[in-house]
Write a protein that holds these residues in place. Structure first.
Motif, mmCIF file in Angstrom:
data_model
loop_
_atom_site.group_PDB
_atom_site.id
_atom_site.type_symbol
_atom_site.label_atom_id
_atom_site.label_comp_id
_atom_site.label_asym_id
_atom_site.label_seq_id
_atom_site.Cartn_x
_atom_site.Cartn_y
_atom_site.Cartn_z
ATOM 1 N N LYS A 1 2.221 -3.211 1.664
ATOM 2 C CA LYS A 1 1.503 -3.819 2.787
ATOM 3 C C LYS A 1 1.069 -2.810 3.840
ATOM 4 N N THR A 2 1.383 -1.525 3.626
ATOM 5 C CA THR A 2 0.813 -0.521 4.524
ATOM 6 C C THR A 2 -0.664 -0.294 4.225
ATOM 7 N N MET A 3 -1.148 -0.847 3.115
ATOM 8 C CA MET A 3 -2.569 -0.697 2.757
ATOM 9 C C MET A 3 -3.211 -2.072 2.585
ATOM 10 N N ASP A 4 -4.506 -2.116 2.820
ATOM 11 C CA ASP A 4 -5.306 -3.301 2.551
ATOM 12 C C ASP A 4 -5.887 -3.122 1.146
ATOM 13 N N GLU A 5 -5.325 -3.835 0.178
ATOM 14 C CA GLU A 5 -5.720 -3.638 -1.222
ATOM 15 C C GLU A 5 -7.207 -3.937 -1.457
ATOM 16 N N LEU B 1 -9.153 -1.061 -0.242
ATOM 17 C CA LEU B 1 -8.999 0.086 -1.144
ATOM 18 C C LEU B 1 -9.863 -0.100 -2.387
ATOM 19 N N TYR B 2 -9.843 -1.288 -2.948
ATOM 20 C CA TYR B 2 -10.658 -1.586 -4.130
ATOM 21 C C TYR B 2 -12.134 -1.307 -3.829
ATOM 22 N N GLU B 3 -12.599 -1.808 -2.710
ATOM 23 C CA GLU B 3 -14.013 -1.621 -2.351
ATOM 24 C C GLU B 3 -14.326 -0.149 -2.093
ATOM 25 N N ALA B 4 -13.378 0.567 -1.489
ATOM 26 C CA ALA B 4 -13.611 1.976 -1.182
ATOM 27 C C ALA B 4 -13.735 2.809 -2.452
ATOM 28 N N VAL B 5 -12.885 2.524 -3.439
ATOM 29 C CA VAL B 5 -12.949 3.279 -4.692
ATOM 30 C C VAL B 5 -14.156 2.842 -5.515
ATOM 31 N N LYS B 6 -14.354 1.549 -5.612
ATOM 32 C CA LYS B 6 -15.487 1.038 -6.396
ATOM 33 C C LYS B 6 -16.815 1.517 -5.824
ATOM 34 N N GLY B 7 -16.895 1.563 -4.495
ATOM 35 C CA GLY B 7 -18.146 1.960 -3.838
ATOM 36 C C GLY B 7 -18.302 3.459 -3.684
ATOM 37 N N GLY B 8 -17.341 4.237 -4.134
ATOM 38 C CA GLY B 8 -17.447 5.687 -4.062
ATOM 39 C C GLY B 8 -17.165 6.276 -2.693
ATOM 40 N N GLY C 1 -10.096 -0.595 5.675
ATOM 41 C CA GLY C 1 -11.464 -0.192 5.380
ATOM 42 C C GLY C 1 -11.980 0.906 6.289
ATOM 43 N N ASP C 2 -11.678 0.813 7.585
ATOM 44 C CA ASP C 2 -12.128 1.842 8.530
ATOM 45 C C ASP C 2 -11.546 3.197 8.170
ATOM 46 N N MET D 1 -12.266 8.879 5.290
ATOM 47 C CA MET D 1 -11.768 9.902 4.370
ATOM 48 C C MET D 1 -12.930 10.624 3.684
ATOM 49 N N LYS D 2 -12.642 11.796 3.153
ATOM 50 C CA LYS D 2 -13.628 12.530 2.374
ATOM 51 C C LYS D 2 -13.976 11.748 1.109
ATOM 52 N N LYS D 3 -15.198 11.887 0.647
ATOM 53 C CA LYS D 3 -15.608 11.166 -0.566
ATOM 54 C C LYS D 3 -14.816 11.627 -1.792
ATOM 55 N N GLU D 4 -14.324 12.840 -1.775
ATOM 56 C CA GLU D 4 -13.532 13.369 -2.886
ATOM 57 C C GLU D 4 -12.035 13.125 -2.701
ATOM 58 N N ALA D 5 -11.658 12.419 -1.632
ATOM 59 C CA ALA D 5 -10.240 12.224 -1.323
ATOM 60 C C ALA D 5 -9.590 11.230 -2.283
ATOM 61 N N ILE D 6 -8.309 11.424 -2.502
ATOM 62 C CA ILE D 6 -7.497 10.512 -3.307
ATOM 63 C C ILE D 6 -6.354 10.001 -2.435
ATOM 64 N N PHE D 7 -6.171 8.682 -2.421
ATOM 65 C CA PHE D 7 -5.145 8.035 -1.607
ATOM 66 C C PHE D 7 -3.920 7.756 -2.469
ATOM 67 N N ILE D 8 -2.749 8.096 -1.950
ATOM 68 C CA ILE D 8 -1.489 7.878 -2.661
ATOM 69 C C ILE D 8 -0.596 6.985 -1.806
ATOM 70 N N ASN D 9 -0.035 5.938 -2.402
ATOM 71 C CA ASN D 9 0.916 5.096 -1.666
ATOM 72 C C ASN D 9 2.210 4.978 -2.447
#
Length: 321
Positions: free
Chosen positions: A241-245, A248-255, A222-223, A228-236
């Protein structure tokens, strides 16, 4: 003299195993798609001189405590976090993997899901399939440009370098963060080195290509997403397990970020009701990074060759250490 016994944990094509049948007795799980059950794996490993495993098989200390004949574990993947390598080595068992042969194929997929997420390709295909395309409008399914944007790669191994080469073809600015500097990458002009903090806060696309270790588990949390930039796109395209799903869900849903492209997940496989699948801004594919016919056949063959080498008391081609 008895032939060595090799157990393969997924059904492989006959033409792959035929060259080794004269030298080995071969046992093989009967399914191409379903993983071997734990009890069968334990029983077969207890007998085997060699194991050819997939990422779905957990080769832990408990299993390795009862493998009196086992000499080699050939993991058909680059990653080997499913194998307790330390426990294996303590028992004199060699562990191998399949680097190099899948580098370009995985890089193709990693850049492909970047493009799909940026240009809303999956969403656009579904738009037609759902019979929603009534007319043209100026901002219909407008996505993000890829060319001349900044790609930040976290993990500059073979696949990271291959992705950077592809990004250069799109006139992207490429930066990388790695545990150790890769001066040859910088000298080649593929990417510039940046601190992790600077990379995640300034990149338009942030791509995870790190191996899964204690240090990289939930590296993208989450931190990090908030920085990240608001327009950023994360690719995994590394390990789920390198990401906290949830983060990530909250970050995308919340903009907090614009979207994501994922080939991997914390627990695989995922089902159709997974929360990440409810967000149209996230492109999800089922861990197909190396899934071209040509590359998977090379991975099979390399795994079998590694077993052959060890059973002949020769050095394997690609030991993990």
């Amino acid at each position: 003299m008895n032939k060595p016994y090799v157990y393969i944990t997924r059904k492989l094509p006959e033409d792959q195993i035929k060259p080794f049948k004269d030298d080995w007795e071969i046992g093989m799980w009967e399914s191409e798609t379903e993983p071997v059950d734990k009890e069968t794996l334990k029983k077969e490993a207890r007998r085997a001189d060699g194991l050819l495993t997939m990422l779905t098989e957990k080769i832990d200390e408990e299993l390795l405590n009862d493998v009196p004949n086992l000499k080699v574990i050939a993991n058909m993947a680059v990653g080997y976090d499913n194998v307790n390598v330390e426990a294996a080595e303590n028992k004199g068992i060699i562990v191998t993997n399949t680097p190099d042969v899948l580098t370009d194929t995985t890089a193709d997929l990693a850049f492909g899901i970047l493009m799909a997420a940026a240009r809303r390709i999956v969403e656009a295909a579904d738009y037609i399939r759902d019979n929603k395309w009534d007319n043209w409008s100026p901002l219909l399914l407008a996505g993000s440009d890829i060319h001349h944007k900044k790609l930040g790669i976290v993990g500059m191994g073979r696949i990271g370098q291959a992705v950077a080469r592809r990004a250069k073809g799109f006139d992207m600015e490429v930066a990388y963060y790695n545990r150790s500097r890769k001066y040859e990458v910088e000298e080649e002009g593929l990417a510039v080195y940046e601190s992790f903090e600077n990379l995640i806060s300034t990149s338009d696309f942030v791509m995870s290509l790190v191996p899964l270790t204690n240090e990289t588990e939930h590296l993208f949390n989450g931190d990090v997403f908030r920085k990240m930039k608001k327009e950023a796109i994360f690719i995994n395209a590394s390990r789920g397990k390198t990401m906290d799903e949830k983060a990530l869900y909250e970050a995308v849903k919340g903009g907090e970020i614009k979207g994501a492209g994922l080939d991997v997940f914390e627990e695989e496989p995922i089902s159709s009701d997974h929360p990440l699948l409810t967000l149209k801004e996230i492109v999800c594919v089922p861990h197909i990074g190396s899934a071209s016919k040509e590359t998977r056949e090379k991975m099979m063959n390399l795994s079998l060759q590694n077993i052959q080498s060890v059973l002949k008391d020769e050095e394997p081609k690609t030991p993990v250490h």
